[in-house]
Design a protein around this motif. Structure first.
Motif, PDB file in Angstrom:
ATOM      1  N   GLY A   1      25.287  78.419  99.735  1.00 56.48           N
ATOM      2  CA  GLY A   1      25.923  78.812  98.483  1.00 56.48           C
ATOM      3  C   GLY A   1      24.914  79.085  97.381  1.00 56.48           C
ATOM      4  O   GLY A   1      25.045  80.055  96.615  1.00 56.48           O
ATOM      5  N   SER A   2      23.861  78.254  97.295  1.00 56.65           N
ATOM      6  CA  SER A   2      22.844  78.448  96.262  1.00 56.65           C
ATOM      7  C   SER A   2      22.057  79.729  96.488  1.00 56.65           C
ATOM      8  O   SER A   2      21.803  80.495  95.550  1.00 56.65           O
ATOM      9  CB  SER A   2      21.909  77.243  96.230  1.00 56.65           C
ATOM     10  N   PHE A   3      21.666  79.990  97.745  1.00 59.58           N
ATOM     11  CA  PHE A   3      20.914  81.200  98.033  1.00 59.58           C
ATOM     12  C   PHE A   3      21.758  82.453  97.818  1.00 59.58           C
ATOM     13  O   PHE A   3      21.245  83.488  97.372  1.00 59.58           O
ATOM     14  CB  PHE A   3      20.380  81.163  99.468  1.00 59.58           C
ATOM     15  N   THR A   4      23.029  82.373  98.123  1.00 56.86           N
ATOM     16  CA  THR A   4      23.914  83.509  97.861  1.00 56.86           C
ATOM     17  C   THR A   4      23.942  83.827  96.366  1.00 56.86           C
ATOM     18  O   THR A   4      23.860  84.993  95.955  1.00 56.86           O
ATOM     19  CB  THR A   4      25.328  83.210  98.363  1.00 56.86           C
ATOM     20  N   SER A   5      24.023  82.786  95.549  1.00 57.43           N
ATOM     21  CA  SER A   5      24.021  82.987  94.100  1.00 57.43           C
ATOM     22  C   SER A   5      22.700  83.575  93.625  1.00 57.43           C
ATOM     23  O   SER A   5      22.678  84.492  92.794  1.00 57.43           O
ATOM     24  CB  SER A   5      24.278  81.651  93.399  1.00 57.43           C
ATOM     25  N   LEU A   6      21.588  83.073  94.162  1.00 62.26           N
ATOM     26  CA  LEU A   6      20.278  83.550  93.735  1.00 62.26           C
ATOM     27  C   LEU A   6      20.075  85.012  94.092  1.00 62.26           C
ATOM     28  O   LEU A   6      19.607  85.811  93.272  1.00 62.26           O
ATOM     29  CB  LEU A   6      19.185  82.700  94.382  1.00 62.26           C
ATOM     30  N   VAL A   7      20.440  85.387  95.313  1.00 61.77           N
ATOM     31  CA  VAL A   7      20.215  86.766  95.762  1.00 61.77           C
ATOM     32  C   VAL A   7      21.037  87.742  94.931  1.00 61.77           C
ATOM     33  O   VAL A   7      20.544  88.778  94.472  1.00 61.77           O
ATOM     34  CB  VAL A   7      20.533  86.895  97.263  1.00 61.77           C
ATOM     35  N   ILE A   8      22.309  87.427  94.724  1.00 55.80           N
ATOM     36  CA  ILE A   8      23.176  88.336  93.966  1.00 55.80           C
ATOM     37  C   ILE A   8      22.747  88.397  92.510  1.00 55.80           C
ATOM     38  O   ILE A   8      22.722  89.469  91.889  1.00 55.80           O
ATOM     39  CB  ILE A   8      24.642  87.888  94.093  1.00 55.80           C
ATOM     40  N   CYS A   9      22.370  87.247  91.936  1.00 52.46           N
ATOM     41  CA  CYS A   9      21.981  87.214  90.527  1.00 52.46           C
ATOM     42  C   CYS A   9      20.696  87.997  90.282  1.00 52.46           C
ATOM     43  O   CYS A   9      20.560  88.657  89.238  1.00 52.46           O
ATOM     44  CB  CYS A   9      21.814  85.765  90.077  1.00 52.46           C
TER      45      CYS A   9
ATOM     46  N   CYS B   1      19.277  90.445  92.445  1.00 49.52           N
ATOM     47  CA  CYS B   1      19.244  91.809  92.989  1.00 49.52           C
ATOM     48  C   CYS B   1      20.260  92.749  92.364  1.00 49.52           C
ATOM     49  O   CYS B   1      20.086  93.969  92.418  1.00 49.52           O
ATOM     50  CB  CYS B   1      19.450  91.765  94.505  1.00 49.52           C
ATOM     51  N   ILE B   2      21.332  92.244  91.802  1.00 46.97           N
ATOM     52  CA  ILE B   2      22.400  93.103  91.271  1.00 46.97           C
ATOM     53  C   ILE B   2      22.448  92.936  89.751  1.00 46.97           C
ATOM     54  O   ILE B   2      22.858  91.893  89.244  1.00 46.97           O
ATOM     55  CB  ILE B   2      23.762  92.752  91.896  1.00 46.97           C
TER      56      ILE B   2
ATOM     57  N   ALA C   1      12.842  80.613  81.191  1.00 51.56           N
ATOM     58  CA  ALA C   1      12.115  81.836  81.544  1.00 51.56           C
ATOM     59  C   ALA C   1      10.980  81.554  82.525  1.00 51.56           C
ATOM     60  O   ALA C   1      10.558  82.449  83.265  1.00 51.56           O
ATOM     61  CB  ALA C   1      11.569  82.501  80.282  1.00 51.56           C
ATOM     62  N   ARG C   2      10.479  80.319  82.554  1.00 56.46           N
ATOM     63  CA  ARG C   2       9.401  79.975  83.481  1.00 56.46           C
ATOM     64  C   ARG C   2       9.854  80.014  84.937  1.00 56.46           C
ATOM     65  O   ARG C   2       9.024  80.132  85.844  1.00 56.46           O
ATOM     66  CB  ARG C   2       8.859  78.589  83.149  1.00 56.46           C
ATOM     67  N   TRP C   3      11.146  79.891  85.165  1.00 59.10           N
ATOM     68  CA  TRP C   3      11.666  79.946  86.538  1.00 59.10           C
ATOM     69  C   TRP C   3      11.723  81.368  87.072  1.00 59.10           C
ATOM     70  O   TRP C   3      11.810  81.568  88.287  1.00 59.10           O
ATOM     71  CB  TRP C   3      13.072  79.337  86.600  1.00 59.10           C
ATOM     72  N   GLU C   4      11.707  82.340  86.189  1.00 58.58           N
ATOM     73  CA  GLU C   4      11.932  83.722  86.609  1.00 58.58           C
ATOM     74  C   GLU C   4      10.686  84.322  87.252  1.00 58.58           C
ATOM     75  O   GLU C   4       9.555  84.062  86.796  1.00 58.58           O
ATOM     76  CB  GLU C   4      12.366  84.569  85.411  1.00 58.58           C
ATOM     77  N   PRO C   5      10.861  85.140  88.282  1.00 58.86           N
ATOM     78  CA  PRO C   5       9.710  85.841  88.875  1.00 58.86           C
ATOM     79  C   PRO C   5       9.237  86.967  87.964  1.00 58.86           C
ATOM     80  O   PRO C   5       9.875  87.282  86.955  1.00 58.86           O
ATOM     81  CB  PRO C   5      10.275  86.382  90.190  1.00 58.86           C
ATOM     82  N   GLY C   6       8.101  87.573  88.313  1.00 55.38           N
ATOM     83  CA  GLY C   6       7.593  88.679  87.524  1.00 55.38           C
ATOM     84  C   GLY C   6       8.542  89.864  87.549  1.00 55.38           C
ATOM     85  O   GLY C   6       9.117  90.206  88.584  1.00 55.38           O
ATOM     86  N   HIS C   7       8.717  90.497  86.400  1.00 55.83           N
ATOM     87  CA  HIS C   7       9.614  91.649  86.312  1.00 55.83           C
ATOM     88  C   HIS C   7       9.179  92.498  85.123  1.00 55.83           C
ATOM     89  O   HIS C   7       8.851  91.985  84.057  1.00 55.83           O
ATOM     90  CB  HIS C   7      11.069  91.205  86.130  1.00 55.83           C
TER      91      HIS C   7
END
Length: 466
Positions: free
Chosen positions: A185-193, A195-196, A263-269
């Motif tokens: 469930g957590s990975f599903t949330s992360l991927v959708i949040c 990538c979309i 913001a520290r949790w976020e990957p480079g973008h």
């Protein structure tokens, strides 16, 4: 006079009529509620369309994890524990990417640690026999419950697995299944949040700090005209809403700290690389907030009933207006630097002018221009404004230094140099059989370039064949 029997017959008829009116009004109320909901939804979409996409992403994530219940092979593999995948999506999925990543990783780590400890506690409790096992499990649960809300997920998993194991022997399998469904469930949330249509909280923090600097710049740039009662050229009163913008800077400390931590949790973008200097944003915001306190004091002198006479204000008007205007322009230039993520030296030029005007104003104040004034109440407001403007110059310079350091740490881009026609070499076409082009070097026009008595009009040239 009506008899009691007649009154009894009237009551049902009136109540029946009211009931039919209520039923008749239901469609109108229903469509009114629908129309009101549609208006609110439209307003939400116009104010921030990202909210609409967020709701659709949450619906998609819940639909995907619900397949564990809809498809029998998946349901047979996880059973009732599949509901934890749905719960994880509801708990983890947030509006910002950073918030979702932080919640997801914390939830998975807490579940893993709590599941392992609960299994170990169960094994230890079984060594105490049937009478000692429930007592020891209760002690473990009590100890875990002494911690604060930050370990809520840890406490929840530990308690449920430990207590459930007392009536069953499949504690290890239960912990593994629960951990697996929570991870899914957590990975599903992360991927959708991510990538979309991702919403980056770091970008919003970047825009927030830039907006703070712009609001301070707007106030300072217009303060001089407002304080010295200068009207616009067309004679109409100007919109004074810019004088209230600084107030949002004073109350944004907690939101800035929260956004920087997430913001520290976020990957480079985009232009925000991995390990972006988010802490430096807090330093810039803190300095801007200190400057905002000075602007708040300046604003109080605009609305104070005690004002210095115009003839006293005019003694400091020129320098004060230059300081206010140049500091405002510097703040707005720093805001532009933030928005474009480019390095600019224009703010330093405005600060230099403001510092020169500050020195002039300090000299005026030290010259004793008000020594002949009998009433001190007349000069105190003007002197206080002059003192505050001197402090504003110092804080503006501090903000500029903090922004320059951030630009260096974040690798802001340098703008491409603009070449004006004056900077380009002069080209002169000469018609002739060889069709040459003579390029005249401006530096050779100086008298020092003349050698052997050659006049300045006979310049040195380079002849290139075309």
């Amino acid at each position: 006079m009506a008899s009691p029997q007649e009154e009894d017959t009237r009551v049902p008829s009136s109540s029946t009529g009211g009931f039919f009116k209520f039923i008749k009004a239901l469609p109108g109320k229903f469509w009114g509620t629908v129309a009101d909901f549609a208006r609110k939804l439209k307003k939400l979409g116009q104010d921030d369309p990202r909210r609409i996409f967020h709701s659709l992403k949450v619906a998609l994530a819940i639909t995907l994890v619900s397949l564990f219940y809809y498809f029998k092979p998946l349901y047979d593999g996880f059973g009732e524990e599949a509901i934890w995948a749905v719960i994880s999506v509801v708990v983890v999925f947030e509006f910002y990417v950073g918030t979702t990543i932080g919640r997801g990783l914390n939830r998975m780590l807490a579940t893993l640690v709590a599941g392992g400890l609960s299994v170990g506690a169960n094994r230890l409790a079984t060594l105490c026999g049937e009478k000692g096992e429930p007592i020891l499990i209760a002690i473990f649960v009590f100890i875990m419950a002494r911690y604060d809300y930050g370990l809520l997920i840890f406490i929840l998993t530990f308690s449920m697995v430990s207590i459930s194991s007392y009536r069953g022997d499949l504690v290890t399998r239960m912990a593994i299944e629960r951990l697996t469904t929570i991870i899914i469930g957590s990975f599903t949330s992360l991927v959708i949040c991510i990538c979309i249509f991702p919403v980056w909280i770091g970008v919003d923090l970047h825009k927030l700090v830039a907006a703070h600097l712009e609001k301070l710049g707007n106030f300072l740039e217009g303060f001089g005209d407002e304080y010295f009662h200068l009207v616009s050229e067309d004679g109409n009163s100007r919109d004074q809403s810019f004088l209230q913008g600084y107030k949002s800077v004073l109350t944004s400390k907690s939101s800035e700290e929260t956004m920087a931590n997430l913001a520290r949790w976020e990957p480079g973008h985009g232009g925000f690389r991995f390990r972006h200097p988010w802490k430096q944003y807090l330093k810039v915001a803190a300095l801007a907030r200190e400057c905002a306190y000075k602007t708040q004091a300046l604003h109080s002198y605009l609305t104070s009933p005690i004002q210095s006479p115009p003839e006293e204000k005019c003694k400091i008007e020129e320098s004060s207006r230059i300081i206010s205007s140049e500091c405002g322009k510097a703040m707005k230039e720093l805001s532009s630097t933030f928005k474009k993520m480019t390095i600019s030296s224009m703010a330093d030029l405005h600060i230099s002018k403001a510092k020169a005007a500050a020195e002039n104003l300090r000299t005026i104040l030290q010259s004793g221009i008000w020594k002949d004034t009998d009433d001190l109440l007349e000069i105190i407001p003007a002197a206080a404004v002059a003192s505050l403007l001197l402090d504003v110059v110092i804080f503006t310079e501090s903000v500029s230094e903090a922004v320059d350091k951030l630009a260096s740490l974040a690798h802001f881009k340098r703008p491409n140099p603009r070449i004006t026609p004056e900077d380009q070499p002069q080209l002169t076409n000469i018609d002739g059989p060889d069709n040459h082009v003579i390029i005249i070097d401006d530096e050779s026009m100086s008298p020092s370039s003349n050698n052997n008595g050659i006049s300045s009009t006979e310049t040195s040239s380079r002849v290139q064949g075309v």
